[in-house]
Design an enzyme around this catalytic site. Structure first.
Site, mmCIF file in Angstrom:
data_model
loop_
_atom_site.group_PDB
_atom_site.id
_atom_site.type_symbol
_atom_site.label_atom_id
_atom_site.label_comp_id
_atom_site.label_asym_id
_atom_site.label_seq_id
_atom_site.Cartn_x
_atom_site.Cartn_y
_atom_site.Cartn_z
ATOM 1 N N CYS A 342 -7.448 -30.332 3.205
ATOM 2 C CA CYS A 342 -8.641 -29.863 2.493
ATOM 3 C C CYS A 342 -9.643 -30.966 2.139
ATOM 4 C CB CYS A 342 -8.316 -29.040 1.262
ATOM 5 S SG CYS A 342 -6.609 -28.885 0.821
ATOM 6 N N ARG A 371 4.728 -34.505 4.506
ATOM 7 C CA ARG A 371 5.169 -34.405 3.115
ATOM 8 C C ARG A 371 6.616 -34.842 3.052
ATOM 9 N NH1 ARG A 371 2.391 -28.492 2.029
ATOM 10 N NH2 ARG A 371 0.310 -29.222 2.610
ATOM 11 N N GLN A 389 -0.562 -27.382 10.087
ATOM 12 C CA GLN A 389 -1.083 -26.152 9.472
ATOM 13 C C GLN A 389 -2.246 -25.629 10.293
ATOM 14 O OE1 GLN A 389 -2.141 -27.989 5.699
ATOM 15 N NE2 GLN A 389 -0.513 -26.814 4.710
ATOM 16 N N ASP A 391 -5.088 -24.622 9.477
ATOM 17 C CA ASP A 391 -5.761 -24.711 8.195
ATOM 18 C C ASP A 391 -7.266 -24.473 8.338
ATOM 19 O OD1 ASP A 391 -5.741 -25.126 5.531
ATOM 20 O OD2 ASP A 391 -5.375 -27.283 5.609
ATOM 21 N N HIS A 393 -10.930 -23.818 5.869
ATOM 22 C CA HIS A 393 -11.539 -23.729 4.548
ATOM 23 C C HIS A 393 -12.852 -23.013 4.688
ATOM 24 C CE1 HIS A 393 -8.549 -26.887 4.178
ATOM 25 N NE2 HIS A 393 -8.378 -26.349 2.991
ATOM 26 N N LYS A 477 -3.087 -17.415 -5.152
ATOM 27 C CA LYS A 477 -2.911 -17.261 -3.709
ATOM 28 C C LYS A 477 -2.438 -15.858 -3.386
ATOM 29 C CE LYS A 477 0.549 -20.284 -3.536
ATOM 30 N NZ LYS A 477 1.576 -21.038 -2.823
ATOM 31 N N HIS A 523 -8.889 -21.352 0.925
ATOM 32 C CA HIS A 523 -7.975 -22.030 1.847
ATOM 33 C C HIS A 523 -7.183 -20.913 2.511
ATOM 34 C CE1 HIS A 523 -7.966 -25.894 -0.650
ATOM 35 N NE2 HIS A 523 -8.535 -25.014 -1.450
#
Length: 648
Positions: A342, A371, A389, A391, A393, A477, A523
């Site tokens: 992000c 991670r 991910q 991912d 935004h 979420k 997200h």
RNA sequence: GCUGAUGUAGCUCAGUCGGUAGAGCACUUCCUUGGUAAGGAAGAGGUCAUCGGUUCAAGUCCGAUCAUCAGCUCCA
């Protein structure tokens, strides 16, 4: 007399003081045998509790979730009794039923071993044979504290009574033979109901889940009212083992994990990479249709970026330690392996002026993140330390927010439907008002975000449950959760609302009033992580992928050497049509080649013998289905391509 | 990270009391040329996870480390 209404609407008249057992007996002997407990006006109670008023009742048997719950809860007590008899001085913490069985947390001088479990199992069955009645006794909380301080010394029960139950006047105890436990109930009428037991494993847990408290030994088990049901359960476990993505991943050569690279860092082998690539292509196509803009960002970033986003202080424990070095002038710099995408995307947003006319802006990237998950958490592809991910935004105006959340939910639903996931649980992950320190942003912002999330979920007509305390630190979420072969739950897709990051990164757009305004960020990741999604997909399909995903879509199987030329030309035509084909020229019999292709889970076997060569056709055999007859090469290719492009 | 278990050929697994390591499948070669889930023979393949200790001698006993598994805890 009292009137008892049964679930089918019939009303029975029975003397006041009748029990569930009396009701069951009045219906039939089989039911009376199977009866475990009773639901009176929807409330579960003991089978032998007398009824004194008109009521609607339901006999609870092992077939229902409530029946299993009671059965396994009582079983945990019986196991505790067995342990107490075998290992004197053991003290008991919590012993609930769980989705598949039960456990009990035990404090004991004795270190439990695998062999002990077999002994305990024997003792459980022996206690079952004793046919001990399980009796409820109600007493005041103070009397119960007295009981567990003197008669049965168990400090854990005393602690529960003094803390968890401190506002409760009357508590209940359940006795069975020499054993007594503090428990709200209800329970089985007798220990004899338990006919089969399997204690599955020993692990540790902290008393009350608190890592600062003493650790206890937890023994897991499952029981059944018949030996037959236990056998079925064991078969199910074996099937789950066969579907395990770690096992299939190695067998089908999809991915590997090796300490030479590092724990939790999966390597995609060529066949696994095909699946991942197909899934990525699929999503990219869908996102292109929906106005997403692809971007790429680096794998590491200056630590200041994550301090600014707030991720660093919140999650420093689960990141790889920063890379530290000194530049030419001796100034220290620290970089972090990217734990999320992000912040990078936010910088792309703010790289130029944005007008309200530009919004929404949807930036998208398959971003690999790292991670440092705890070693005990790692689990094949579904829990890794390096993963990618899908991912995106979405930066939008507040008035666009709910529409955009709905679109993101719609895309996620489309992805899941295409991949054949039908049993999805949806969780609205809200913040925990009792733990404000966990979250960024103001109370008003949270209230608004949670309202928006709910509104979108309602508009999309999805069934959901609320998960208090499951929100991320920057916002609520919508999480899509599926189960793996072992029934464990994994979060895949997610849609998250964020009012916090726009503040932190000072994101703005110019409104129609020519003033600066704050956008809202969504997200979202329909797959969640490619690794986890594919891990769950492997278990979901048991490795039998649909044609469009199968690493090898077709294998050409010539019956004898004299058709190798023709088989090879068919193989080339398939390749030229973009179908992933292999050619099996081994000098094995056709039965063997078919068997190997079946085991390799190849969807299409193209069988070619003298007959096919003469008629310039091929025979198609489908994996797990069988012979589908003759096709010309061109019509076969057409059929397969239709199936592949349709992603069915 | 914590508790427990496990680690022997590519895979699945034997290996007794401490005495120089075995099977099936897979693989390679040869024979076999066949019609919808295993044709036959031969061969090759191991620093018994790693490091250290005990012992005349360790796959086997002891310790540490690494990895994996189950659960706990944590989870962007």
């Amino acid at each position: 007399m009292i009137a008892i209404t049964l679930p089918d609407g019939t009303v029975k008249s029975l003397p006041s003081g009748s029990t569930g057992m009396d009701i069951a007996l009045s219906i039939g002997r089989k039911l009376a045998q199977d009866a475990l407990a009773l639901k009176v006006n929807g409330q579960a109670t003991d089978l032998l509790a007398p009824l004194s008023a008109d009521s609607t009742v339901e006999i609870v048997t092992f077939d229902s979730p409530a029946g299993k719950d009671i059965f396994w809860h009582s079983s945990s007590h019986i196991m505790a009794q067995a342990i107490e008899e075998l290992f004197a001085g053991s003290k008991f913490g919590a012993g609930p039923s769980i989705e598949q069985g039960f456990y009990y947390d035990i404090a004991s001088e004795h270190r439990f071993r695998e062999d002990d479990l077999r002994e305990i199992e024997k003792r459980v069955l022996e206690i079952s044979k004793r046919d001990l009645p399980i009796c409820r006794e109600e007493m005041s909380r103070t009397a119960a504290i007295e009981f567990f301080s003197t008669t049965r010394v168990d400090p854990y029960k005393v602690e529960i009574l003094e803390e968890t139950l401190k506002n409760i006047e009357t508590v209940s105890l359940y006795h069975q033979g020499e054993f007594t436990d503090l428990c709200i109930g209800p329970h089985l009428p007798s220990t004899a109901k338990v006919k089969a037991v399997l204690l599955t494993n020993i692990s540790s847990s902290y008393w009350r889940g608190d890592s600062s408290r003493e650790s206890m030994q937890r023994i897991y088990g499952i029981t059944f009212p018949s030996e037959k049901l236990l056998k079925e359960h064991v078969l199910q476990l074996e099937e789950a083992k066969r579907r395990d993505h770690r096992k299939l991943g190695a067998e089908l050569e999809l991915f590997m994990l090796t300490p030479e690279v590092g724990s939790g860092l999966p390597i995609w082998l060529p066949k696994g990479a095909i699946i991942r690539n197909e899934l990525e292509t699929f999503l990219k196509e869908e996102q292109r249709k929906r106005g997403y803009l692809p971007v790429y960002t680096p794998h590491i970033g200056n630590i200041e970026l994550y301090k600014r986003s707030g991720h660093y202080p919140y999650y420093s424990d689960s990141q790889f330690p920063p890379l530290t070095y000194h530049d030419e002038e001796g100034k220290q710099e620290q970089y972090l392996l990217k734990p999320m995408n992000c912040p990078h995307h936010h910088l792309i947003y703010s790289s130029k002026m944005r007008s309200y006319r530009d919004l929404p802006i949807r930036l998208t990237e398959f971003g690999t993140v790292y991670r440092h998950e705890q070693s005990g958490e790692l689990n094949g592809l579904v829990r890794a330390r390096g993963f990618t991910q899908d991912d995106s935004h979405i930066y939008c105006r507040p008035d666009q927010l709910v529409d955009e959340i709905c679109d993101a939910i719609g895309l996620t639903q489309f992805v899941f439907a295409t991949l054949g996931f039908s049993e999805i649980e949806t969780r609205l992950s809200m913040h925990d008002p009792a733990n404000q320190a966990k979250y960024g942003g103001t109370a008003e912002v949270w209230e608004q975000a949670e309202k928006d999330v709910k509104e979108a979920a309602d508009r999309m007509g999805i069934k959901y449950f609320i998960g208090v305390g499951e929100a991320s630190f920057y916002g609520p979420k919508i999480d899509f959760i599926v189960r793996d072969a072992l029934g464990r739950k994994w979060q895949l897709g997610t849609v998250q609302v964020d009012y916090v990051m726009p503040e932190r990164f000072d994101l703005t757009y110019t409104g129609s009033d020519s003033q600066k305004h704050r956008p809202v960020v969504i997200h979202r990741a329909p797959f969640g992580s490619m690794e986890r999604f594919i891990g769950v997909l492997i278990e979901h399909t048991a490795g039998n992928f649909p044609l469009w995903l199968a690493p090898v879509q077709a294998v050409v199987l010539p019956i004898a050497d004299d058709v190798h030329d023709y088989a090879s030309s068919v193989h080339q035509q398939l390749l030229a049509a973009g179908i992933r084909s292999e050619l099996d020229l081994r000098s094995e019999k056709i039965g063997r080649k078919i068997r190997d292709a079946e085991i390799g889970k190849v969807p299409c076997m193209i069988i070619i013998g003298q007959k096919e060569k003469e008629s310039t056709e091929v025979s198609l055999r489908r994996h797990r289905i069988g012979d589908e007859g003759r096709y010309s090469v061109s019509s076969l290719i057409e059929r397969l391509l239709t199936e592949i492009t349709g992603r069915t």
